[in-house]
Design a protein around this motif. Structure first.
Motif, PDB file in Angstrom:
ATOM      1  N   ALA A  15       0.853  -1.186   0.000  1.00 40.13           N
ATOM      2  CA  ALA A  15       0.000   0.000   0.000  1.00 40.13           C
ATOM      3  C   ALA A  15       0.888   1.235   0.000  1.00 40.13           C
ATOM      4  CB  ALA A  15      -0.930  -0.012   1.199  1.00 40.13           C
ATOM      5  N   PRO A  16       1.495   1.542  -1.160  1.00 45.56           N
ATOM      6  CA  PRO A  16       2.396   2.693  -1.193  1.00 45.56           C
ATOM      7  C   PRO A  16       1.647   3.975  -0.819  1.00 45.56           C
ATOM      8  CG  PRO A  16       1.945   1.897  -3.413  1.00 45.56           C
ATOM      9  CD  PRO A  16       1.327   0.928  -2.462  1.00 45.56           C
ATOM     10  N   GLY A  17       2.273   4.752   0.041  1.00 46.41           N
ATOM     11  CA  GLY A  17       1.680   6.009   0.472  1.00 46.41           C
ATOM     12  C   GLY A  17       0.891   5.902   1.752  1.00 46.41           C
ATOM     13  N   LEU A  18       0.578   4.700   2.169  1.00 50.67           N
ATOM     14  CA  LEU A  18      -0.219   4.523   3.386  1.00 50.67           C
ATOM     15  C   LEU A  18       0.621   4.015   4.564  1.00 50.67           C
ATOM     16  CD1 LEU A  18      -3.493   2.991   1.894  1.00 50.67           C
ATOM     17  CD2 LEU A  18      -3.094   5.340   2.643  1.00 50.67           C
ATOM     18  N   GLU A  19       1.938   4.202   4.480  1.00 45.66           N
ATOM     19  CA  GLU A  19       2.824   3.704   5.529  1.00 45.66           C
ATOM     20  C   GLU A  19       2.504   4.313   6.885  1.00 45.66           C
ATOM     21  OE1 GLU A  19       3.940   4.702   2.548  1.00 45.66           O
ATOM     22  OE2 GLU A  19       4.722   2.835   1.704  1.00 45.66           O
ATOM     23  N   LEU A  20       2.057   5.572   6.914  1.00 42.63           N
ATOM     24  CA  LEU A  20       1.679   6.206   8.176  1.00 42.63           C
ATOM     25  C   LEU A  20       0.616   5.368   8.878  1.00 42.63           C
ATOM     26  CD1 LEU A  20       1.839   8.697  10.086  1.00 42.63           C
ATOM     27  CD2 LEU A  20       0.006   9.700   8.721  1.00 42.63           C
ATOM     28  N   LEU A  21      -0.296   4.804   8.108  1.00 35.89           N
ATOM     29  CA  LEU A  21      -1.363   3.981   8.665  1.00 35.89           C
ATOM     30  C   LEU A  21      -0.893   2.554   8.927  1.00 35.89           C
ATOM     31  CD1 LEU A  21      -4.308   5.145   6.367  1.00 35.89           C
ATOM     32  CD2 LEU A  21      -3.607   6.077   8.575  1.00 35.89           C
ATOM     33  N   THR A  22      -0.221   1.972   7.946  1.00 34.50           N
ATOM     34  CA  THR A  22       0.165   0.560   8.072  1.00 34.50           C
ATOM     35  C   THR A  22       1.273   0.340   9.102  1.00 34.50           C
ATOM     36  OG1 THR A  22       1.622   0.746   6.150  1.00 34.50           O
ATOM     37  CG2 THR A  22      -0.617  -0.074   5.764  1.00 34.50           C
ATOM     38  N   ASP A  23       1.972   1.404   9.496  1.00 34.75           N
ATOM     39  CA  ASP A  23       2.942   1.272  10.589  1.00 34.75           C
ATOM     40  C   ASP A  23       2.215   1.089  11.920  1.00 34.75           C
ATOM     41  OD1 ASP A  23       5.031   1.490   8.833  1.00 34.75           O
ATOM     42  OD2 ASP A  23       5.570   3.551   9.384  1.00 34.75           O
ATOM     43  N   LEU A  24       0.988   1.579  12.000  1.00 33.52           N
ATOM     44  CA  LEU A  24       0.189   1.435  13.231  1.00 33.52           C
ATOM     45  C   LEU A  24      -0.532   0.088  13.278  1.00 33.52           C
ATOM     46  CD1 LEU A  24      -1.374   5.011  13.316  1.00 33.52           C
ATOM     47  CD2 LEU A  24       0.492   4.152  14.741  1.00 33.52           C
ATOM     48  N   CYS A  25      -1.131  -0.302  12.160  1.00 36.60           N
ATOM     49  CA  CYS A  25      -1.809  -1.599  12.065  1.00 36.60           C
ATOM     50  C   CYS A  25      -2.064  -1.908  10.590  1.00 36.60           C
ATOM     51  CB  CYS A  25      -3.106  -1.633  12.879  1.00 36.60           C
ATOM     52  SG  CYS A  25      -4.292  -0.363  12.459  1.00 36.60           S
ATOM     53  N   THR A  47      -0.510  12.671   2.121  1.00 36.13           N
ATOM     54  CA  THR A  47       0.224  13.931   2.245  1.00 36.13           C
ATOM     55  C   THR A  47       1.508  13.712   3.049  1.00 36.13           C
ATOM     56  OG1 THR A  47      -1.831  15.193   2.150  1.00 36.13           O
ATOM     57  CG2 THR A  47       0.090  16.319   3.076  1.00 36.13           C
ATOM     58  N   TYR A  48       1.412  12.962   4.123  1.00 34.50           N
ATOM     59  CA  TYR A  48       2.580  12.627   4.936  1.00 34.50           C
ATOM     60  C   TYR A  48       3.612  11.879   4.095  1.00 34.50           C
ATOM     61  CZ  TYR A  48       5.388  10.523   8.644  1.00 34.50           C
ATOM     62  OH  TYR A  48       6.430  10.121   9.443  1.00 34.50           O
ATOM     63  N   ALA A  49       3.145  10.960   3.251  1.00 31.31           N
ATOM     64  CA  ALA A  49       4.060  10.184   2.404  1.00 31.31           C
ATOM     65  C   ALA A  49       4.818  11.083   1.428  1.00 31.31           C
ATOM     66  CB  ALA A  49       3.289   9.106   1.650  1.00 31.31           C
ATOM     67  N   VAL A  50       4.167  12.128   0.955  1.00 30.13           N
ATOM     68  CA  VAL A  50       4.843  13.070   0.056  1.00 30.13           C
ATOM     69  C   VAL A  50       5.889  13.871   0.839  1.00 30.13           C
ATOM     70  CG1 VAL A  50       4.532  15.159  -1.333  1.00 30.13           C
ATOM     71  CG2 VAL A  50       2.937  13.281  -1.567  1.00 30.13           C
ATOM     72  N   LEU A  51       5.483  14.357   2.000  1.00 30.62           N
ATOM     73  CA  LEU A  51       6.381  15.197   2.800  1.00 30.62           C
ATOM     74  C   LEU A  51       7.618  14.437   3.272  1.00 30.62           C
ATOM     75  CD1 LEU A  51       3.742  17.157   4.917  1.00 30.62           C
ATOM     76  CD2 LEU A  51       5.012  17.951   2.902  1.00 30.62           C
ATOM     77  N   THR A  52       7.478  13.147   3.511  1.00 25.52           N
ATOM     78  CA  THR A  52       8.622  12.338   3.954  1.00 25.52           C
ATOM     79  C   THR A  52       9.394  11.746   2.779  1.00 25.52           C
ATOM     80  OG1 THR A  52       7.226  10.371   4.167  1.00 25.52           O
ATOM     81  CG2 THR A  52       7.532  11.742   6.138  1.00 25.52           C
TER      82      THR A  52
END
Length: 148
Positions: free
Chosen positions: A42-52, A98-103
């Motif tokens: 799920a590229p771009g959704l790492e902020l979410l997938t790092d949590l669960c 948006t977080y994925a772009v910024l990082t």
């Protein structure tokens, strides 16, 4: 017979309820798709997938979709919960992209975030302002004619 049932349902739901019904169905189905067959990546959704996992995040879509769907049947003027709840999943996804772009994790994420913000959040916010019933204004010429 089906046309009569459809007309009665539309009369019960109204314009706003119909929108919530369609939106709720879509969000629920989108969530179920992540529950049944989550994508391997799920590229771009790492902020979410790092949590669960996405299977867990699918419940956000499912629950919000069901609340949105159910709100379609509330009396006119009591549907705010449906519109508010409908905004939650696409906003969370837009924040993640948006977080994925910024990082620097997912350069395409900005476009995906804008897509969620416009075609989901923007449309929902617009639909929330649409009155259930509206009467078009009288043409200018008709108003002038009365006084003249």
């Amino acid at each position: 017979m089906p046309c009569r049932a459809a007309r009665r349902l539309y009369k019960t739901l109204g314009r706003r309820g119909t929108f919530l019904l369609i939106l709720g169905t879509g969000k629920t189905c989108w969530g179920v798709s992540f529950l049944v067959d989550p994508p391997p990546e799920a590229p771009g959704l790492e902020l979410l997938t790092d949590l669960c996992s996405l299977r867990h995040w699918s419940w956000l879509w499912i629950v919000c979709g069901l609340i949105t769907f159910t709100s379609a049947f509330l009396p006119i003027g009591r549907d705010k919960l449906g519109f508010s709840t409908a905004l939650i999943p696409p906003t969370v996804w837009a924040i993640a992209y948006t977080y994925a772009v910024l990082t620097g994790e997912y350069s395409r994420g900005g476009f995906v975030a804008i897509w969620y913000l416009t075609s989901h959040c923007g449309v929902i916010m617009w639909a929330a302002t649409v009155p259930e019933y509206s009467v078009p204004r009288a043409p200018r010429s008709a108003r002038r004619g009365k006084g003249a």
